[in-house]
Design an enzyme around this catalytic site. Structure first.
Site, PDB file in Angstrom:
ATOM      1  N   ASP A 162      -1.137  -5.969  -0.380  1.00  0.00           N
ATOM      2  CA  ASP A 162      -1.586  -5.378   0.887  1.00  0.00           C
ATOM      3  C   ASP A 162      -3.087  -5.124   0.885  1.00  0.00           C
ATOM      4  O   ASP A 162      -3.638  -4.563  -0.078  1.00  0.00           O
ATOM      5  CB  ASP A 162      -0.903  -4.015   1.096  1.00  0.00           C
ATOM      6  CG  ASP A 162       0.357  -4.129   1.929  1.00  0.00           C
ATOM      7  OD1 ASP A 162       0.534  -5.137   2.643  1.00  0.00           O
ATOM      8  OD2 ASP A 162       1.169  -3.193   1.857  1.00  0.00           O
ATOM      9  N   LYS A 220      -1.505  -9.298   2.714  1.00  0.00           N
ATOM     10  CA  LYS A 220      -0.798  -8.878   3.933  1.00  0.00           C
ATOM     11  C   LYS A 220      -1.679  -7.871   4.666  1.00  0.00           C
ATOM     12  O   LYS A 220      -2.336  -7.040   4.021  1.00  0.00           O
ATOM     13  CB  LYS A 220       0.560  -8.249   3.572  1.00  0.00           C
ATOM     14  CG  LYS A 220       1.316  -7.695   4.804  1.00  0.00           C
ATOM     15  CD  LYS A 220       2.789  -7.426   4.524  1.00  0.00           C
ATOM     16  CE  LYS A 220       3.071  -6.143   3.777  1.00  0.00           C
ATOM     17  NZ  LYS A 220       2.606  -4.919   4.471  1.00  0.00           N
ATOM     18  N   ASP A 267       0.842  -1.205   0.000  1.00  0.00           N
ATOM     19  CA  ASP A 267       0.000   0.000   0.000  1.00  0.00           C
ATOM     20  C   ASP A 267       0.879   1.258   0.000  1.00  0.00           C
ATOM     21  O   ASP A 267       0.371   2.375  -0.153  1.00  0.00           O
ATOM     22  CB  ASP A 267      -1.012  -0.003   1.145  1.00  0.00           C
ATOM     23  CG  ASP A 267      -0.363  -0.090   2.512  1.00  0.00           C
ATOM     24  OD1 ASP A 267       0.870  -0.235   2.593  1.00  0.00           O
ATOM     25  OD2 ASP A 267      -1.099  -0.020   3.517  1.00  0.00           O
ATOM     26  N   SER A 268       2.201   1.065   0.117  1.00  0.00           N
ATOM     27  CA  SER A 268       3.140   2.188  -0.067  1.00  0.00           C
ATOM     28  C   SER A 268       2.980   2.783  -1.464  1.00  0.00           C
ATOM     29  O   SER A 268       3.472   3.882  -1.730  1.00  0.00           O
ATOM     30  CB  SER A 268       4.583   1.724   0.164  1.00  0.00           C
ATOM     31  OG  SER A 268       4.872   0.577  -0.604  1.00  0.00           O
ATOM     32  N   GLU A 285       8.859  -4.521  10.813  1.00  0.00           N
ATOM     33  CA  GLU A 285       9.327  -3.230  10.277  1.00  0.00           C
ATOM     34  C   GLU A 285       9.844  -2.336  11.403  1.00  0.00           C
ATOM     35  O   GLU A 285       9.130  -2.089  12.403  1.00  0.00           O
ATOM     36  CB  GLU A 285       8.175  -2.540   9.521  1.00  0.00           C
ATOM     37  CG  GLU A 285       8.599  -1.183   8.960  1.00  0.00           C
ATOM     38  CD  GLU A 285       7.670  -0.630   7.890  1.00  0.00           C
ATOM     39  OE1 GLU A 285       6.740  -1.342   7.449  1.00  0.00           O
ATOM     40  OE2 GLU A 285       7.905   0.530   7.481  1.00  0.00           O
ATOM     41  N   GLU A 288      -1.880  -5.474   8.560  1.00  0.00           N
ATOM     42  CA  GLU A 288      -1.051  -4.917   9.629  1.00  0.00           C
ATOM     43  C   GLU A 288      -1.668  -5.147  11.011  1.00  0.00           C
ATOM     44  O   GLU A 288      -2.866  -4.931  11.210  1.00  0.00           O
ATOM     45  CB  GLU A 288      -0.850  -3.407   9.394  1.00  0.00           C
ATOM     46  CG  GLU A 288      -0.094  -3.129   8.105  1.00  0.00           C
ATOM     47  CD  GLU A 288       0.225  -1.653   7.905  1.00  0.00           C
ATOM     48  OE1 GLU A 288      -0.023  -0.827   8.808  1.00  0.00           O
ATOM     49  OE2 GLU A 288       0.733  -1.324   6.810  1.00  0.00           O
TER      50      GLU A 288
END
Ligand code: KIV
Length: 263
Positions: free
Chosen positions: A81, A110, A42-43, A179, A112
Site C-alpha cells: 500500500d 495499491k 497500510d492496516s 471494500e 485508494e
C-alpha cells in the site's frame, strides 16, 4: 503468481486469494500456504503498531514491513500500500514513494480512490509499476466518509463507484479491491470490468477475496465486523500455549531432559 495470473484467473473463473502480511515470520508461514497474493496493507498501522486508523502509516513503516515480507515470501505476488497522502502531493513525490516500495520488494502498489489519481496511475504503469486500485470503503478517507460505513448504497453512489472502477481499469490498474459495498453492486462492477475485482465485505461475486491476517486467524477478539470470518480461535490457541509454557516452567517440567545439554 505473477501479474499475468490475475487476468488468467479471472478468465478461467478461478478465485484469487489475498491476505495481508506485514512481517517475515508470517510471510514464511504463508509461503507454504495456498494463498496467491500478500498485501502489505497500510492496516499495519493498526494491527502491528496499535494506531486507531491507517492514516498513521508512514513510508518508513511501509518500506520496513515490505522488505521483511519479501525476505520470507514464497511464490506469492506482493502488493504494498502507498500510505496516506504519499501519492497526493506531486507526481515526483508519488514516484519516489512507489520506487521505495518496489525496491523494498513489492511487485505492485495499491492506492485508494480514483479521482485525482488517474494521471499518477498512468505514469506508474508507463514506468513499470503495476497498480492495484481500491474503491468503496477506502480507509484513508475515513474522516471524509464519516466513519467506517458500507459504501455505494444509493443509486448515485453505486453509479459513481461503477464509473470509478471503469476509470481505474482504463488508467491501467491490473486489479481493484472493492471494500464494504453491497454484494449486488460488487457483482455488477465485476461483470463490467475486464480486470479482476478482489472483495472484502463485498459478497462472493468478486474475482477474489482479501482478509486481514490477524482477523482471519482470530488474533483480535475485540474486532469482529460482519464481513470477517474467523478461521481459527488464535487468541485462545496462543494464550493456551503461553499459559502451558508458564505452567511447565513453574512446575520445572520445562526444560525437560530432551531440552537440556548434559555436557
Ligand atoms: O490495508 C489493508 O489491509 C487493506 C485491505 C483491507 C484491503 O487495504
Amino acid at each position: 503468481m505473477n501479474i499475468l495470473d490475475f487476468q488468467r484467473k479471472k478468465q478461467s473463473n478461478e478465485k484469487i486469494t489475498m491476505v495481508t502480511c506485514y512481517d517475515y515470520s508470517s510471510a514464511k508461514l504463508l509461503a507454504d500456504s495456498d494463498v496467491d497474493c500478500l498485501l502489505v496493507g497500510d492496516s499495519l498501522a493498526m494491527t502491528m503498531h496499535g494506531f486507531e486508523d491507517t492514516l498513521s502509516a508512514t513510508m518508513e513503516m511501509m518500506v520496513l514491513h515490505t522488505a521483511a515480507v519479501k525476505r520470507g515470501v514464497g511464490e506469492q505476488f506482493i502488493v504494498a500500500d502507498l500510505p496516506f497522502l504519499s501519492y497526493r502531493k506531486s507526481l515526483a513525490h508519488s514516484v519516489e514513494a512507489a520506487q521505495q516500495l518496489m525496491q523494498a520488494g513489492a511487485h505492485a502498489v495499491k492506492l485508494e480512490g480514483a479521482a485525482g489519481n488517474l494521471e499518477t496511475i498512468r505514469h506508474f504503469i508507463e514506468s513499470g509499476i503495476p497498480v492495484m486500485g481500491h474503491l468503496g470503503l477506502t480507509p484513508q478517507y475515513v474522516h471524509a466518509l464519516g466513519g467506517y460505513r458500507v459504501q455505494g448504497r444509493t443509486d448515485i453512489a453505486a453509479e459513481k463507484l461503477l464509473t470509478d472502477a471503469k476509470a481505474l481499469e482504463a488508467a491501467g490498474c491490473f486489479a481493484v479491491v472493492l471494500e464494504c459495498i453491497p454484494a449486488a453492486l460488487a457483482k455488477k462492477i465485476t461483470e463490467a470490468l475486464a480486470i479482476p475485482t478482489i472483495g472484502i465485505g463485498a459478497g462472493t461475486a468478486t474475482n477474489g477475496q482479501v482478509l486481514v491476517y490477524q482477523d482471519l486467524l482470530g488474533m483480535n477478539k475485540n474486532f469482529k465486523p460482519k464481513f470477517v470470518k474467523v478461521f481459527l480461535d488464535g487468541c485462545h490457541a496462543i494464550k493456551e500455549a503461553i499459559n502451558q509454557y508458564c505452567t511447565d516452567v513453574k512446575k520445572a517440567e520445562f526444560p525437560a531432559h530432551e531440552h537440556t545439554y548434559d555436557h
